[in-house]
Design a protein around this motif. Structure first.
Motif, PDB file in Angstrom:
ATOM      1  N   LEU A  32      17.910  83.245  17.681  1.00 45.05           N
ATOM      2  CA  LEU A  32      17.364  84.383  16.786  1.00 45.05           C
ATOM      3  C   LEU A  32      16.362  84.821  18.247  1.00 45.05           C
ATOM      4  CD1 LEU A  32      15.959  82.214  14.006  1.00 45.05           C
ATOM      5  CD2 LEU A  32      17.472  84.321  13.619  1.00 45.05           C
ATOM      6  N   PRO A  33      16.166  85.651  18.079  1.00 46.60           N
ATOM      7  CA  PRO A  33      15.383  85.995  19.719  1.00 46.60           C
ATOM      8  C   PRO A  33      13.845  85.198  18.980  1.00 46.60           C
ATOM      9  CG  PRO A  33      15.534  88.367  17.490  1.00 46.60           C
ATOM     10  CD  PRO A  33      16.479  86.851  17.320  1.00 46.60           C
ATOM     11  N   PRO A  34      13.216  85.174  20.735  1.00 45.70           N
ATOM     12  CA  PRO A  34      12.151  84.721  20.544  1.00 45.70           C
ATOM     13  C   PRO A  34      10.686  85.912  20.489  1.00 45.70           C
ATOM     14  CG  PRO A  34      13.019  85.670  23.238  1.00 45.70           C
ATOM     15  CD  PRO A  34      14.401  85.549  21.883  1.00 45.70           C
ATOM     16  N   LEU A  35       9.622  85.971  19.518  1.00 40.61           N
ATOM     17  CA  LEU A  35       8.545  86.591  18.671  1.00 40.61           C
ATOM     18  C   LEU A  35       8.346  87.594  20.164  1.00 40.61           C
ATOM     19  CD1 LEU A  35       8.043  87.423  16.574  1.00 40.61           C
ATOM     20  CD2 LEU A  35       6.475  85.630  15.840  1.00 40.61           C
ATOM     21  N   GLU A  36       8.168  87.071  21.708  1.00 41.86           N
ATOM     22  CA  GLU A  36       7.389  87.434  22.646  1.00 41.86           C
ATOM     23  C   GLU A  36       8.310  89.171  23.192  1.00 41.86           C
ATOM     24  OE1 GLU A  36       8.352  84.371  22.541  1.00 41.86           O
ATOM     25  OE2 GLU A  36       6.264  83.258  22.847  1.00 41.86           O
ATOM     26  N   ILE A  37       9.675  88.897  22.251  1.00 39.67           N
ATOM     27  CA  ILE A  37      10.316  90.311  22.020  1.00 39.67           C
ATOM     28  C   ILE A  37      10.291  90.628  20.214  1.00 39.67           C
ATOM     29  CG2 ILE A  37      12.803  92.047  22.291  1.00 39.67           C
ATOM     30  CD1 ILE A  37      13.171  89.002  23.962  1.00 39.67           C
ATOM     31  N   SER A  38       9.739  91.897  20.922  1.00 38.50           N
ATOM     32  CA  SER A  38       9.213  92.197  19.597  1.00 38.50           C
ATOM     33  C   SER A  38      10.537  92.730  18.542  1.00 38.50           C
ATOM     34  CB  SER A  38       9.171  93.744  19.853  1.00 38.50           C
ATOM     35  OG  SER A  38       9.872  95.072  20.217  1.00 38.50           O
ATOM     36  N   MET A  39      10.511  92.654  17.081  1.00 38.53           N
ATOM     37  CA  MET A  39      11.250  92.386  16.501  1.00 38.53           C
ATOM     38  C   MET A  39      10.959  93.333  14.687  1.00 38.53           C
ATOM     39  SD  MET A  39      11.567  88.183  16.021  1.00 38.53           S
ATOM     40  CE  MET A  39      13.316  88.151  14.892  1.00 38.53           C
ATOM     41  N   THR A  52       7.938  91.966  -1.683  1.00 39.57           N
ATOM     42  CA  THR A  52       7.072  91.966  -1.188  1.00 39.57           C
ATOM     43  C   THR A  52       6.026  91.454  -0.994  1.00 39.57           C
ATOM     44  OG1 THR A  52       7.436  93.980  -2.916  1.00 39.57           O
ATOM     45  CG2 THR A  52       5.085  93.452  -2.167  1.00 39.57           C
ATOM     46  N   THR A  53       6.383  89.911  -1.647  1.00 40.89           N
ATOM     47  CA  THR A  53       5.259  88.832  -0.889  1.00 40.89           C
ATOM     48  C   THR A  53       5.675  88.534   0.320  1.00 40.89           C
ATOM     49  OG1 THR A  53       4.587  88.043  -3.760  1.00 40.89           O
ATOM     50  CG2 THR A  53       4.635  86.482  -1.951  1.00 40.89           C
ATOM     51  N   ILE A  54       6.986  88.295   0.653  1.00 39.30           N
ATOM     52  CA  ILE A  54       7.076  88.019   1.920  1.00 39.30           C
ATOM     53  C   ILE A  54       6.555  89.399   2.805  1.00 39.30           C
ATOM     54  CG2 ILE A  54       8.979  87.643   3.188  1.00 39.30           C
ATOM     55  CD1 ILE A  54      10.342  86.584   1.087  1.00 39.30           C
ATOM     56  N   VAL A  55       6.697  90.217   2.282  1.00 40.38           N
ATOM     57  CA  VAL A  55       6.171  91.478   3.581  1.00 40.38           C
ATOM     58  C   VAL A  55       4.670  91.002   3.331  1.00 40.38           C
ATOM     59  CG1 VAL A  55       6.381  93.809   3.637  1.00 40.38           C
ATOM     60  CG2 VAL A  55       8.501  92.933   3.224  1.00 40.38           C
ATOM     61  N   SER A  60       0.282  90.120   6.927  1.00 40.38           N
ATOM     62  CA  SER A  60      -1.252  88.820   7.490  1.00 40.38           C
ATOM     63  C   SER A  60      -0.969  87.998   8.401  1.00 40.38           C
ATOM     64  CB  SER A  60      -1.686  88.249   6.078  1.00 40.38           C
ATOM     65  OG  SER A  60      -0.615  87.392   6.406  1.00 40.38           O
ATOM     66  N   GLN A  61      -0.196  88.322   9.292  1.00 42.03           N
ATOM     67  CA  GLN A  61       0.306  87.879  10.355  1.00 42.03           C
ATOM     68  C   GLN A  61      -0.199  88.595  11.667  1.00 42.03           C
ATOM     69  OE1 GLN A  61       0.091  83.891  10.396  1.00 42.03           O
ATOM     70  NE2 GLN A  61       0.184  85.061   8.227  1.00 42.03           N
ATOM     71  N   GLY A  62      -0.276  90.292  11.679  1.00 46.62           N
ATOM     72  CA  GLY A  62      -0.395  91.238  12.312  1.00 46.62           C
ATOM     73  C   GLY A  62       0.635  92.039  11.716  1.00 46.62           C
ATOM     74  N   TRP A  63       1.881  91.574  11.386  1.00 53.33           N
ATOM     75  CA  TRP A  63       3.235  92.739  11.324  1.00 53.33           C
ATOM     76  C   TRP A  63       3.468  93.917  11.047  1.00 53.33           C
ATOM     77  CZ3 TRP A  63       8.045  91.040  12.416  1.00 53.33           C
ATOM     78  CH2 TRP A  63       7.754  89.225  13.153  1.00 53.33           C
ATOM     79  N   ASP A  64       3.319  94.616  11.639  1.00 52.06           N
ATOM     80  CA  ASP A  64       3.078  96.146  10.343  1.00 52.06           C
ATOM     81  C   ASP A  64       4.704  95.802   9.209  1.00 52.06           C
ATOM     82  OD1 ASP A  64       1.563  97.001  12.485  1.00 52.06           O
ATOM     83  OD2 ASP A  64       3.080  98.503  13.386  1.00 52.06           O
ATOM     84  N   SER A  65       3.601  97.148   8.196  1.00 59.27           N
ATOM     85  CA  SER A  65       4.796  96.726   7.397  1.00 59.27           C
ATOM     86  C   SER A  65       5.264  98.068   6.761  1.00 59.27           C
ATOM     87  CB  SER A  65       4.177  95.490   6.123  1.00 59.27           C
ATOM     88  OG  SER A  65       2.900  96.398   5.777  1.00 59.27           O
ATOM     89  N   LYS A 116       6.215  96.958  18.226  1.00 55.17           N
ATOM     90  CA  LYS A 116       5.278  96.128  17.771  1.00 55.17           C
ATOM     91  C   LYS A 116       6.147  95.597  16.239  1.00 55.17           C
ATOM     92  CE  LYS A 116       1.062  99.092  17.236  1.00 55.17           C
ATOM     93  NZ  LYS A 116       0.056  99.573  16.679  1.00 55.17           N
ATOM     94  N   ASN A 117       6.163  94.493  15.968  1.00 52.57           N
ATOM     95  CA  ASN A 117       6.505  93.735  14.900  1.00 52.57           C
ATOM     96  C   ASN A 117       6.892  94.151  13.913  1.00 52.57           C
ATOM     97  OD1 ASN A 117       7.746  91.384  17.257  1.00 52.57           O
ATOM     98  ND2 ASN A 117       5.815  90.715  17.106  1.00 52.57           N
ATOM     99  N   THR A 118       7.508  94.270  13.328  1.00 53.55           N
ATOM    100  CA  THR A 118       7.806  95.205  11.476  1.00 53.55           C
ATOM    101  C   THR A 118       8.726  94.857  11.137  1.00 53.55           C
ATOM    102  OG1 THR A 118       7.467  97.242  13.355  1.00 53.55           O
ATOM    103  CG2 THR A 118       8.361  97.767  10.625  1.00 53.55           C
ATOM    104  N   ILE A 119       8.494  94.053   9.715  1.00 56.47           N
ATOM    105  CA  ILE A 119       8.966  93.635   8.743  1.00 56.47           C
ATOM    106  C   ILE A 119       9.493  95.289   7.499  1.00 56.47           C
ATOM    107  CG2 ILE A 119       7.123  93.046   6.902  1.00 56.47           C
ATOM    108  CD1 ILE A 119       9.129  91.393   6.512  1.00 56.47           C
TER     109      ILE A 119
END
Length: 222
Positions: A32-39, A52-55, A60-65, A116-119
């Motif tokens: 699993l890549p470290p979160l310092e690298i965008s995911m 959707t609950t997970i997304v 809420s943790q700052g990820w784009d969705s 940016k971290n995106t889900i």
């Protein structure tokens, strides 16, 4: 340093401390890549599994969705159609028949900020997964929940457009499980490409705890 998948699975699951909540999927990623690298994360699963609950938790943790169905919603509005599950399904098939099985994911990749971290919610075809794997930091999460529990949760949420009886629910399940062609949904084949499986058959608190553990491990180099 690469770690063999079987050993890595055991090692990481011990660190997760949630053996009943998460497991590794069948894609056999070695790390699993470290979160310092965008995911870039994608979420797949059957109806009322908690995707959707997970997304929303990641958001809420700052990820784009976003969602593959965002492109379908835009198309429906342009064509003056209501946003219903039936229309979303039909619209998705129309777009896939014109642009190929991965068209919705391709459209999203053009809009996503790679820094940016995106889900992404609601990955529904193997071609969408293949399109998203153009990004080396992409991982697919499957959310797994027993059928009867999903039916119970669907009744409790009472979302507009959901089946209102068990027979209709089962019919919808069958229609989305296996695609007749490249324009249809194929949730079984999509799940088989997952990198991480979250067994969401517990409480919402247990789910949130598993997600916290998951993201904490993104921050640790293996």
């Amino acid at each position: 340093q690469e770690i063999e998948h079987d050993y890595f699975e055991q090692y990481m699951m011990q660190r997760y401390n949630m053996l009943e909540l998460a497991d590794f999927g069948s894609n056999n990623n070695n790390f699993l890549p470290p979160l310092e690298i965008s995911m870039l994360l994608g979420v797949t699963g059957r109806n009322a599994a908690g995707k959707t609950t997970i997304v929303e938790w990641f958001a809420s943790q700052g990820w784009d969705s976003c969602s593959c169905s965002d492109a379908i919603r835009h198309w429906l509005r342009e064509n003056g159609q209501d946003i219903t599950r039936e229309n979303l399904t039909r619209g998705g098939r129309t777009l896939r028949s014109k642009g190929g099985g991965g068209i919705l994911a391709q459209m999203l990749l053009e809009r996503i900020d790679s820094k940016k971290n995106t889900i992404i919610d609601s990955i529904r075809t193997p071609d969408e997964v293949l399109a998203l794997r153009r990004r080396e930091d992409f991982l697919l999460i499957e959310v797994s929940v027993p059928l009867d529990l999903r039916w119970q949760r669907m009744q409790e949420r009472a979302r507009y457009g959901d089946p209102i009886d068990y027979e209709s629910f089962l019919k919808q399940e069958d229609s989305e499980a296996v695609a007749d062609n490249s324009s249809g949904q194929a949730l079984i084949a999509t799940a088989e490409l997952s990198d991480i499986v979250i067994n969401n058959d517990g409480t919402i608190s247990e789910l949130y705890e598993s997600l916290k553990n998951l993201t904490s491990n993104f921050n640790q180099n293996v």
